[in-house]
Scaffold this active site. Sequence first.
Site, short mmCIF file in Angstrom:
data_model
loop_
_atom_site.label_atom_id
_atom_site.label_comp_id
_atom_site.label_asym_id
_atom_site.label_seq_id
_atom_site.Cartn_x
_atom_site.Cartn_y
_atom_site.Cartn_z
N GLU A 246 16.57 9.77 -12.74
CA GLU A 246 17.02 10.77 -11.77
C GLU A 246 18.07 11.63 -12.46
OE1 GLU A 246 18.82 9.33 -8.12
OE2 GLU A 246 18.74 11.36 -7.30
N CYS A 436 17.53 10.48 -4.67
CA CYS A 436 17.83 11.51 -3.66
C CYS A 436 17.50 12.92 -4.14
CB CYS A 436 19.29 11.40 -3.25
SG CYS A 436 19.57 9.96 -2.23
N ASN A 563 11.59 8.93 -0.26
CA ASN A 563 12.60 8.15 -0.98
C ASN A 563 13.58 7.58 0.02
OD1 ASN A 563 14.27 7.34 -3.36
ND2 ASN A 563 15.72 8.73 -2.39
N GLU A 564 13.49 6.31 0.24
CA GLU A 564 14.40 5.59 1.13
C GLU A 564 14.79 6.43 2.35
OE1 GLU A 564 18.84 5.83 -0.73
OE2 GLU A 564 17.58 4.36 -1.71
O1 AHR Z 1 20.29 5.67 -7.73
C1 AHR Z 1 21.20 6.47 -7.08
C2 AHR Z 1 20.79 6.80 -5.65
O2 AHR Z 1 20.70 5.64 -4.91
C3 AHR Z 1 19.43 7.41 -5.50
O3 AHR Z 1 19.44 8.77 -5.68
C4 AHR Z 1 19.08 7.08 -4.10
O4 AHR Z 1 17.68 6.99 -3.92
C5 AHR Z 1 19.81 5.80 -3.84
O5 AHR Z 1 20.49 5.81 -2.68
#
Ligand code: AHR
Length: 833
Positions: A246, A436, A563-564
């Site tokens: 990321e 995120c 994503n979550e």
């Molecule tokens: O890994 C950091 C963050 O943690 C990611 O962006 C998110 O998916 C999670 O909350």
Amino acid sequence: MQLLAIAAPVKPAPGKVYLFAYATTKEKGHRGLHFAWSNDKTNWFGIGPEHSFLKSDYGAWGSEKRMLNPYLFKDASGLYHCLWSLNEKDAVFAHTTSKDLIIWRGQNYFATNDVGNAEQVSILQNQGNFVVSWLNAKDGKYYARSTKDFKTLSGVKQIENQKDNRQKIRLNSAELTGNMLEVSWETVDGLNKAMEAERFRTKQNASSPKSDSLQFVNLKPLEATVTIKAKESKKISPLLTGIFFEDINYAADGGLYAELIQNRDFEYSGHDKRYNDKNWNALTAWKGTFTLDSLQPVHQNNKHYAVVNNASLINEGYDGIAVVKGEVYNFSLFAKKLEGKGAILVELLDSKGATITSAKVNASAATWKKYELTLKPNAAVANGTLKLTVDGKAALDLISLFPENTFKGHKNGLRKDLAETVAGINPTFMRFPGGCVAHGDGLGNIYRWKNTIGPLESRVQQRNLWGYHQSMGLGFFEYFQFCEDIAAEPVPVLAAGVPCQNSADGGAGQQFGIPMEHMDEYVQDVLDLIEYANGSINTVWGKKRAEAGHPKPFNLKYIGIGNEDLITDVFEERYAMIVEAVRKKYPQIIIIGTVGPFNEGADYREGWAIADKLKLPMVDEHYYQSPGWFINNQDFYDSYDRSRSKVYLGEYASWGSTLYNALAEALYLTALERNADVVSMASYAPLLAKEGHTQWNPDMIYFNNTEVKPTVNYYVQQLFGQNAGDKYLQSDITLNSNDADVTKRFGISTITKDKDGSVVVKLVNVLPTTITTKLTLQDANVAMGSVECTILKGNPNTKQALPATKTLKQFGGSITLEAYSMTVLKFKPAAKK
Ligand code: AHR
């Protein structure tokens, strides 16, 4: 006067009691829903006290996620509902339900339809047609909306003669405002037990080297016998150890992406940092005498450029520009001569301003043109700058400097040392672009892969929700290429049509998904990605891949959707649309669903329920936990139903970078190998972090402009990645201790590799004492005479341990595992007779 707490009666009155639901304003209302109970409405007993049974999910972490003035009621079916206010401004209220006040459904947020903020939310009618009322503090009037199902609500009506129907009680010395319900004693008993169980878990999961030294003070060196049974094997997912990439902590620009010029095209904007930094704008990282213009840009997606009139401008890179003596650097820029000669002197300067290499560009064209040259510094510099001096007047843009020596030598490539360190894990897959970053902060920030391909000047740049800028120089083509270079399956993750549940930009609480009228276009984007990766060069998007230099398909097999995310109706509707469309057009693609940010809770439960409903092949679980959690939850997947979706553990890490953390993760990874029939993939997160620019800790690999600093956690990942197997072998283990806290700190996992028939045994000891282990490899046709042994060990508090490898000659099967260590034994197949 301080009132004394009243002791709870040993035996409460049977039957009905009173339950009081409330929140406090402590920590600005972040502590959530609390309960107290009473037999007589006079003497109250706090549960906890102030144990949180429900917390608000609304809005950004930190400032939001508040619960103000909750209101609890029970409907005719016996279901509990909780309503609450969220903040002082958003004109939204929250609702959720529970059967037992312990397990709560996902939260929904409803607008007051522009009649001001919702305060003192409560229920006027709680059966059939529910009527929710609230106060608008600004005009002092009460309003209401009615609903049958808390999915669709009627319009807003003003209501007369209403007042807040909350009560006040005294609990110890505090006066509390909330509301009261009659419940059975069993309900209160259940709340007490749930609170006690959570307390126990919290205590258990707080283990550390310090608590170990007290808990195991009398622990003597241990002995174990392990019988590994080669005939009892099960298949392991071939993709178990992968990576999560990321752009967080400057992982991309200023990190893995090898570009040395910061803000190379003057596209930084105050919005990148939500206008919180007055020094962050189109001029960031630049000095000198020039103006900015946007009238005739190189490309409409790249609006700003510099106009320099017989003057110089200097770029200071990301914390300076680091170059190596004698290496070749590729410089390029777009220029347009406006007046005079248009000659540009390009110089690399050391930290004192002395020139270490220079060259000239003859920017004679009166229209935008790309110019390129190479530079070879005559000295190594860690903190240099790039200076351009224009003779005449010229417009300049996309001023770029790359080492020629990128990973695998690609143009627009990756920083070699970092990429090699990542590749050193031997990852079997790579997830990108987040995290995120994938679903973004608000609708406008959702990562749109199409914006990240094609010529650099045409890419649509974005605010990075971690507080900086994404040039998109490292875009989807480069991600796919990197995956191919390191032989990792690409696993792109795309938003499910909703932004991050913590969005602070353009709305909050995630009730704002992509409007339905734009969802077809969004779904098409998802389908087009698959065509981009896999389509023939005769397809629209396959052709674009070929134009980028890769006519062969990338052979994409997996795609993550979401994503979550917060699991709401808004989410589910969009998610199902995407899943259905991908399935229809590309039935062979493995869709990975999402089940929230934690290993429990409403999003986890409801994400799994949707996965069951949609029969998804795989879901993406995330959890960041204490090392104690990982030690105590090694059985997490042992009881998973094998007929449900497989698991991609997409983000996990224990909170810390010490050997203790790394060993807790190693212990857990032995459990993942044991459960690799259900856990198909796992990736530690986050992967990269630039020193001085971290938004998230811990990370797996830290770096600065000249050094790469893998953590101990990295070495554990590497030991698992490099020793991945095709089959898992069962073992019988005996340890001369009956204490479960001791036995669970000894982990073992044995795998075999089909390729060469070798057997690898991983042994983890998270105890402050040695374990002398007698290993028997039953029915395994391996050579015992010479065994490769790698050990990672040290003080559990250290962050510096390195694995060391030696050969054990005449290995008889006995090995003493050092306190706080991981040992990997590699057995080669026995020589054929
Ligand atoms: O890994 C950091 C963050 O943690 C990611 O962006 C998110 O998916 C999670 O909350």
